[in-house]
Design a protein around this motif. Structure first.
Motif, PDB file in Angstrom:
ATOM      1  N   UNK A   5       0.906  -1.283   0.225  1.00 29.06           N
ATOM      2  CA  UNK A   5       0.005  -0.077   0.204  1.00 29.06           C
ATOM      3  C   UNK A   5       1.497   1.470   0.191  1.00 29.06           C
ATOM      4  N   UNK A   6       0.488   2.195   0.101  1.00 25.98           N
ATOM      5  CA  UNK A   6       0.953   3.919   0.017  1.00 25.98           C
ATOM      6  C   UNK A   6       0.436   4.750   1.483  1.00 25.98           C
ATOM      7  N   UNK A   7       1.953   4.744   1.718  1.00 22.38           N
ATOM      8  CA  UNK A   7       1.041   5.624   3.136  1.00 22.38           C
ATOM      9  C   UNK A   7       0.303   6.798   2.928  1.00 22.38           C
ATOM     10  N   UNK A   8      -0.707   6.556   3.347  1.00 27.89           N
ATOM     11  CA  UNK A   8      -1.643   7.582   2.556  1.00 27.89           C
ATOM     12  C   UNK A   8      -1.521   8.367   4.210  1.00 27.89           C
ATOM     13  N   UNK A   9      -1.062   8.052   4.742  1.00 24.34           N
ATOM     14  CA  UNK A   9      -1.310   9.359   6.036  1.00 24.34           C
ATOM     15  C   UNK A   9      -0.305  10.833   5.490  1.00 24.34           C
TER      16      UNK A   9
ATOM     17  N   UNK B   2      -8.801   6.413   3.075  1.00 26.25           N
ATOM     18  CA  UNK B   2      -9.690   7.500   3.256  1.00 26.25           C
ATOM     19  C   UNK B   2      -9.331   7.467   4.782  1.00 26.25           C
ATOM     20  N   UNK B   3      -9.071   6.796   5.810  1.00 24.86           N
ATOM     21  CA  UNK B   3      -8.795   7.707   7.619  1.00 24.86           C
ATOM     22  C   UNK B   3      -7.468   8.061   7.652  1.00 24.86           C
ATOM     23  N   UNK B   4      -6.668   7.405   7.284  1.00 27.64           N
ATOM     24  CA  UNK B   4      -5.148   8.286   7.413  1.00 27.64           C
ATOM     25  C   UNK B   4      -5.210   9.665   6.596  1.00 27.64           C
ATOM     26  N   UNK B   5      -5.801   9.478   5.798  1.00 31.86           N
ATOM     27  CA  UNK B   5      -5.670  11.058   4.446  1.00 31.86           C
ATOM     28  C   UNK B   5      -6.183  12.271   5.360  1.00 31.86           C
ATOM     29  N   UNK B   6      -7.696  11.298   5.943  1.00 29.04           N
ATOM     30  CA  UNK B   6      -8.550  12.555   6.882  1.00 29.04           C
ATOM     31  C   UNK B   6      -8.212  13.253   7.769  1.00 29.04           C
ATOM     32  N   UNK B   7      -7.129  12.081   9.010  1.00 31.77           N
ATOM     33  CA  UNK B   7      -5.943  12.023  10.006  1.00 31.77           C
ATOM     34  C   UNK B   7      -4.625  13.262   9.603  1.00 31.77           C
TER      35      UNK B   7
ATOM     36  N   UNK C  31     -16.023  18.829   6.805  1.00 33.27           N
ATOM     37  CA  UNK C  31     -15.772  17.864   6.380  1.00 33.27           C
ATOM     38  C   UNK C  31     -16.939  17.052   5.423  1.00 33.27           C
ATOM     39  N   UNK C  32     -16.534  16.233   4.191  1.00 34.83           N
ATOM     40  CA  UNK C  32     -17.509  15.754   3.608  1.00 34.83           C
ATOM     41  C   UNK C  32     -16.754  13.670   3.636  1.00 34.83           C
ATOM     42  N   UNK C  33     -18.080  13.131   3.873  1.00 34.48           N
ATOM     43  CA  UNK C  33     -17.719  12.095   3.453  1.00 34.48           C
ATOM     44  C   UNK C  33     -18.831  11.531   2.315  1.00 34.48           C
ATOM     45  N   UNK C  34     -17.886  10.724   1.807  1.00 41.02           N
ATOM     46  CA  UNK C  34     -19.138  10.687  -0.120  1.00 41.02           C
ATOM     47  C   UNK C  34     -18.520   9.017  -0.476  1.00 41.02           C
ATOM     48  N   UNK C  35     -18.312   9.072  -1.719  1.00 39.10           N
ATOM     49  CA  UNK C  35     -18.332   7.371  -2.190  1.00 39.10           C
ATOM     50  C   UNK C  35     -17.580   8.025  -3.275  1.00 39.10           C
ATOM     51  N   UNK C  36     -16.810   7.214  -3.977  1.00 36.51           N
ATOM     52  CA  UNK C  36     -15.976   7.539  -5.153  1.00 36.51           C
ATOM     53  C   UNK C  36     -16.472   7.833  -7.264  1.00 36.51           C
TER      54      UNK C  36
END
Length: 332
Positions: free
Chosen positions: A158-162, A190-195, A213-218
């Protein structure tokens, strides 16, 4: 009791020979009957022993690939990178599109195991983790790409999302933006991207305003709807971080329709660096995932696992890169 081919036949309302034909992909079986058999196998959690036996013995040189949405350019590029490396090593790839649907995940896992594939790559958030655990116990090699399942001992790339989320937010802050919003997908990656977004804003001693902050689908449409919502606020953002390029494309579309210029009125950053990032107008500043390297490495890990089961699984965390293009600019 452990389910048998006989119990599957009873559940599906067909003969044992029909179930056998579906499992081995032989004979002339209607799609309706085939689906009934797969549904019965899923309900009873039946996985043909022949699949595990083939993995210990004769190889088919076929790798199964589960993706959540092949219409998403990111997963299309992931699939291509996996296929390229697989063919270099002499393997064919059988791809299944799950649409993020748990029932489809079950059906495709039954299909792949019945086809005696040599291993499986999962490129999605995946909801049926108990099924994956069952296949691992049967000795079927599985590897993950662009997603993680912490409770499973499984090879992962995986990529380092954070780091990616921090790169995007820090760059917007460096341009002088203070009112930054984020549109995030409802998936684990997307959790670490938001963090990272929250941390970068806190380090800059800036508040995240209500509704930012908007949470939705891709989906492009979801990015479009999210942007219209954000840009209609009385105190609208001057920059939007969309956590994938599909969402970012929707943001650009909505901003233009509402009469905003990009990047003069609002800067936009995406994530993934798919083909979309160079076809939007203006071209999209985005966080690049090293997709080709990710695909090659996940296949290398999977084929290594096929040859000899490793007691310790590997987790490869690759670094993202910020690609600066025309959708971002310093705050006037």
């Amino acid at each position: 009791m452990k389910p048998t081919i006989h119990s599957v036949a009873q559940e599906a309302g067909v003969s044992i020979s029909t179930v056998s034909k579906v499992i081995h992909n032989t004979g002339s079986i209607s799609e309706q009957t085939r689906k009934k058999v797969f549904q019965a196998m899923n309900k009873l959690n039946y996985h043909p022993d022949v699949a595990a036996a083939s993995l210990r013995g004769k190889k088919t040189k076929v790798i199964g690939l589960l993706v959540p949405d092949i219409s998403n350019p990111f997963y299309a590029e992931v699939a291509r990178s996996i296929e390229d490396r697989s063919r270099e090593l002499g393997f064919n790839v059988m791809m299944c599109n799950t649409d993020n649907d748990a029932e489809k995940e079950k059906e495709y896992l039954s299909l792949l195991t019945s086809q005696r594939i040599d291993g499986i790559v999962v490129a999605s958030a995946f909801r049926s983790t108990d099924l994956l655990e069952g296949l691992l116990e049967k000795g079927i090699p599985i590897a993950l790409i662009a997603s993680e399942i912490p409770k499973l001992s499984i090879d992962t790339v995986t990529v380092d999302d954070y780091q990616g989320g921090y790169l995007a937010t820090s760059y917007l802050l460096s341009l002088g933006h203070k009112r930054i919003a984020i549109i995030v997908e409802n998936v684990r990656s997307n959790i670490p991207r938001l963090e990272a977004f929250r941390d970068a804003m806190e380090e800059a001693e800036l508040p995240i305003l209500d509704g930012y902050i908007i949470k939705t689908e891709a989906m492009i449409q979801k990015g479009y709807e999210g942007a219209r919502q954000l840009l209609s606020l009385q105190e609208r953002p001057t920059a939007i971080f969309a956590c994938n390029d599909l969402l970012a494309a929707g943001v650009i579309q909505a901003a233009k329709e509402m009469g905003f210029n990009i990047p003069e009125d609002v800067s936009v950053v995406g994530f993934d660096n798919t083909v979309l990032s160079t076809t939007t107008s203006p071209m999209l500043t985005t966080v690049a995932q090293p997709v080709k390297e990710m695909g090659a490495k996940v296949i290398d890990l999977l084929t290594k696992e096929m040859q000899t089961s490793k007691p310790y699984k590997e987790r490869l965390l690759l670094s993202p890169e910020l690609m600066v293009r025309q959708s971002t600019a310093a705050l006037p």
